[in-house]
Design an enzyme around this catalytic site. Structure first.
Site, PDB file in Angstrom:
ATOM      1  N   TYR A 102       0.804  -1.232   0.000  1.00 31.10           N
ATOM      2  CA  TYR A 102       0.000   0.000   0.000  1.00 31.10           C
ATOM      3  C   TYR A 102       0.835   1.279   0.000  1.00 31.10           C
ATOM      4  O   TYR A 102       2.037   1.241   0.090  1.00 31.10           O
ATOM      5  CB  TYR A 102      -1.090   0.003   1.069  1.00 31.10           C
ATOM      6  CG  TYR A 102      -0.759  -0.140   2.540  1.00 31.10           C
ATOM      7  CD1 TYR A 102       0.477   0.120   3.086  1.00 31.10           C
ATOM      8  CD2 TYR A 102      -1.782  -0.530   3.408  1.00 31.10           C
ATOM      9  CE1 TYR A 102       0.682   0.009   4.440  1.00 31.10           C
ATOM     10  CE2 TYR A 102      -1.579  -0.651   4.772  1.00 31.10           C
ATOM     11  CZ  TYR A 102      -0.346  -0.374   5.279  1.00 31.10           C
ATOM     12  OH  TYR A 102      -0.133  -0.479   6.626  1.00 31.10           O
ATOM     13  N   GLU A 103       0.151   2.369  -0.188  1.00 27.89           N
ATOM     14  CA  GLU A 103       0.791   3.690  -0.338  1.00 27.89           C
ATOM     15  C   GLU A 103       1.759   3.697  -1.529  1.00 27.89           C
ATOM     16  O   GLU A 103       2.834   4.312  -1.496  1.00 27.89           O
ATOM     17  CB  GLU A 103       1.506   4.071   0.966  1.00 27.89           C
ATOM     18  CG  GLU A 103       1.697   5.549   1.175  1.00 27.89           C
ATOM     19  CD  GLU A 103       0.402   6.341   1.110  1.00 27.89           C
ATOM     20  OE1 GLU A 103      -0.617   5.926   1.690  1.00 27.89           O
ATOM     21  OE2 GLU A 103       0.413   7.377   0.410  1.00 27.89           O
TER      22      GLU A 103
END
Lengths: 537, 537
Positions: free
Chosen positions: A414-415
């Site tokens: 993620y990110e």
């Protein structure tokens, strides 16, 4: 060698990355004692409030029923203590009730919290990201209505970006924002993977939502940023709800929500069609947070593995003394320490920038993708090694080592996936300025007295020229070695941080630095050999 | 390039490791068509019977209540089909009802079954290990009573070795065997981590149990091997029961049992106090099985990742065409193929030995720890890369990628941790004969025409001399680089297998071989650099 995560953080902040001097330059001087006190208090909170319940919280998990999300039983009370202790406000600006402390101290808090209970700490981390965004883009009126209660922790924040077909490519998202007569907007659409999108720890939640205006151009230039709150200002419930939570590999205590916006009333934040820019501006800090999460998983794994290896006897001695187990523990220690110091080196750039250091922003931009990807990959590896140290017990959930591995596995995703970080590093950071900032960094590395490190830095410099040329010649060829290049940079910079630590305190930090430079630094040259092999005619 | 696991296995058996010639020499010739037919049938069984239910079986898990273990709902019927198809008997000897086919074909079956559903396939794998042991150590009378029903699959086998304080060090186990007036023994003790120790797929289970006689010397020279059956010959229930099953990171469908022996009637197998020798004699084949499990996890991860990447669109093209995703997929493919061929190369040694090839046993002994550790570590890495290819969806359990990673993580631990494999390789395989067998193998590697491979082989040869000297000088220093040495050997041997495959069929196998030799083979030199760094003054 009896340092802990907290003592390493205090040492790193005060003697490696120079927070006392930076804070003085910023006009809010912090002594080494101040720093030690804050980190020690943060560590106490995490060790006493979060860590003892983390395994049970994982087992209980977040639960969804009829639109209501229940977090693990201990979370509401722990969250209340988080608010009461003022931890959310640590580095938030004083004008909204924050303590205005340096970002590098927030990074220390993030590591300690994530190591104690990743699922819990994700709530505060997402709130911090939302605060950061609103501080830059909200009008004073908006800021006054939302920020004080987010800074205190009374309300949490949630970032609503991803949709089922819009993950790494947000340009194709479809959530609509229809203008209302009162100047506000009605949001219609479905968002997925919304961390802490719904929960039972606060009465209200502030949603930052990317959506399209009716007349918006297609693609990423037609996305605007909106804020909707779960409870509206008149006290009524807004037209948004949680449609379910995901059944995930890890971070079971953190509700990962499907959020349904069914005409939710919202306000625009910032300029129309500039929503992605607002998000991108925030990404460096968010990625710093996730990179720090990788550090935390290594730290948590190391703590468990060291404790187990110190008491488990096989063949007449504790396994910590078996040569290959000792090797694993030292590798975990060296890698975790290197990544911890790299996170602080990146975080101090935020503080240096705030203190007026004009070069700090470019340095942070360069370090951030390396930190995010290298530290989270190391976090997964270290967590996996931690399982291995436990032998068969590592595979049993009650031991806790497996949970850390499960939790760690999300951070490379993620990110911005680690592949995207590598392309960001290559294309938008290194190639964009012809490698100037990277060369300046490598020159700094070469000022360390260790010959092995200087040789590795030279190899990295040559690889930098190679990948810039490859990228210019054939973008796909360049991108196919981007991960190898980022890895090479990470191994060199990790060695650099450890060499600096060892120079400051040879007794405590010499052993892990020596181990790293002997045994792990060769991985940088290995990755460069991979790049050369891949690009060879 | 559209090869599948099954076509790779057929190609590997017939054209890389030479099963047709070996089977002819053994007096039971198999043509390429025979091999293709058997592997294709095995693949059909796994694809049609096991794979469709594997994810649901993981979700359901094995369940324990009041001493009764219930496997996932689809397992009893699937197991009945396993027996009906005669798969358990594939490589078992004809005198006990087996088909007497080569061990390398059983290895192919193991890979396909483990890739389809690891939890299910563990039952048959453990039974095969028990059959193997009893064939060598049981009296003709014992063999006649137990083996036919194990070979058919009517009864399963379970290996009862580990105790709470006796894991890697079996010498300290405490289960007692008390002589009974009828010449049998009563077993008293607790065993843990017993795979398929209790289940609902067969009426009877054959337990191979390590225990101590009353007058046994302490340590590993006082351990004997016993067999107890769940149901005794008179049809009554034996005094043993399952005390619970473990809550594990993965292989949820496979019951990992605590087994309580409460005076269970048992027979001794083999000589008193020679139980560990019987176990060690079986370990090569068991470790070959677990190494193959690592191959299977890579194969399963690759299959899922390729399917996902071929349909998931981001930024206007399917992600399989994004350069870094393409790199991940090719890395998964190359590593899995290399490990698959290495498993076959090891398995063919068993068949060569059976065919009278006097050098085959030493070669198998050398390859086995490398196979077990290198392939299972690659299995975990490949499964993790498979999660990464899926992006956020990889972290969601419904996708299946996370399950493969969870299942894969046990393989580096059981059947001797990978650290123990590395020490076995260094001490008992390489150092024991002064490196002769390893040098002979390296000479074979050097006969391939690829210059990069020859250079890597030379580096490995030098490292072999280095680690033998280190081991002689300081056992702990030697053991601290044992894993690095095993890794270096694995990367070289994997490249060797791929180079041989590419030479046989450049169109199909040239691309993964080329990718491997360019990009992955440098890891061998990297590991050798680590060894040199670690041992430097």
């Amino acid at each position: 060698m009896t340092t802990t995560a907290a003592t390493d953080l205090i040492f790193g902040l005060t003697r490696v990355v120079g927070l006392p001097a930076v804070s003085e330059k910023a006009g809010a001087p912090l002594s080494a004692e101040d720093i030690a006190q804050i980190v020690t208090e943060a560590d106490r909170f995490c060790t006493e409030v979060l860590q003892p319940n983390a395994l049970a919280a994982d087992r209980a998990g977040a639960v969804y029923a009829n639109g209501v999300v229940t977090t693990p039983p201990t979370y509401p009370a722990a969250y209340a203590k988080w608010v009461e202790g003022g931890w959310q406000s640590l580095s938030a600006p004083a004008e909204y009730g924050g303590q205005g402390l340096p970002h590098s101290l927030w990074t220390a808090m993030t590591e300690l919290g994530m190591a104690a209970d990743t699922s819990f700490m994700l709530g505060p981390m997402l709130t911090a990201g939302a605060i950061d965004c609103l501080m830059h883009y909200a009008t004073p009126d908006q800021a006054a209505r939302w920020l004080p209660r987010m800074v205190s922790g009374e309300w949490t924040g949630a970032m609503c970006l991803t949709e089922p077909n819009a993950g790494s490519d947000l340009g194709v998202l479809r959530t609509r924002a229809e203008p209302l007569p009162n100047g506000k907007y009605a949001l219609h659409g479905q968002k997925i993977f919304i961390t802490w999108g719904e929960h039972d720890c606060t009465d209200n939640i502030v949603y930052l939502v990317l959506a399209r205006l009716p007349d918006a151009p297609p693609g990423s230039r037609g996305i605007s940023l909106f804020v909707a709150t779960k409870v509206k200002e008149d006290g009524s419930r807004n037209d948004l709800r949680c449609g379910g939570i995901e059944h995930k590999l890890g971070i079971h205590g953190s509700p990962t929500c499907v959020m349904l916006f069914e005409g939710a009333e919202a306000e625009m934040v910032g300029e129309p069609n500039r929503g992605l820019n607002a998000m991108f501006a925030m990404m460096n800090n968010a990625r710093l947070g996730v990179g720090t999460e990788g550090v935390a998983h290594g730290a948590a794994a190391l703590r468990l593995a060291e404790a187990y290896a110190a008491q488990r006897v096989q063949s007449g001695r504790v396994i910590a003394e078996h040569p290959d187990v000792a090797r694993m523990l030292m590798e975990m220690r060296a890698v975790t320490l290197a990544s911890r110091l790299l996170a602080l080196e990146t975080a101090i750039c935020v503080d240096r920038h705030a203190a007026g250091d004009t070069g700090a922003q470019a340095r942070q931009a360069l370090l951030t993708p390396i930190l995010k990807a290298w530290c989270t990959d190391r976090g997964v590896e270290t967590a996996s090694t931690g399982v291995q140290v436990h032998g068969g017990m590592g595979f049993i959930e009650e031991t806790g080592a497996a949970r850390i591995l499960r939790d760690a596995r999300i951070a490379p995703i993620y990110e911005g996936t680690n592949g995207i970080q590598a392309i960001d590093l290559l294309v938008r950071k290194v190639a964009k300025d012809g490698g100037a900032e990277m060369r300046a960094l490598i020159e700094e590395v070469k000022r360390t007295p260790d010959a092995r490190l200087r040789a590795a830095a030279d190899t990295l410099a040559a690889a930098t020229a190679t990948v810039i040329a490859a990228q210019a010649r054939d973008a796909d060829a360049g991108q196919s070695v981007a991960v190898a290049y980022l890895e090479a940079a990470g191994w060199v910079l990790g060695g650099w941080m450890l060499a600096r630590a060892a120079a400051e305190d040879p007794a405590a930090y010499g052993p892990p630095a020596d181990f790293y430079l002997r045994r792990l630094l060769p991985r940088a040259a290995g990755r460069v050999a991979e790049i050369e092999g891949a690009l060879a005619a």
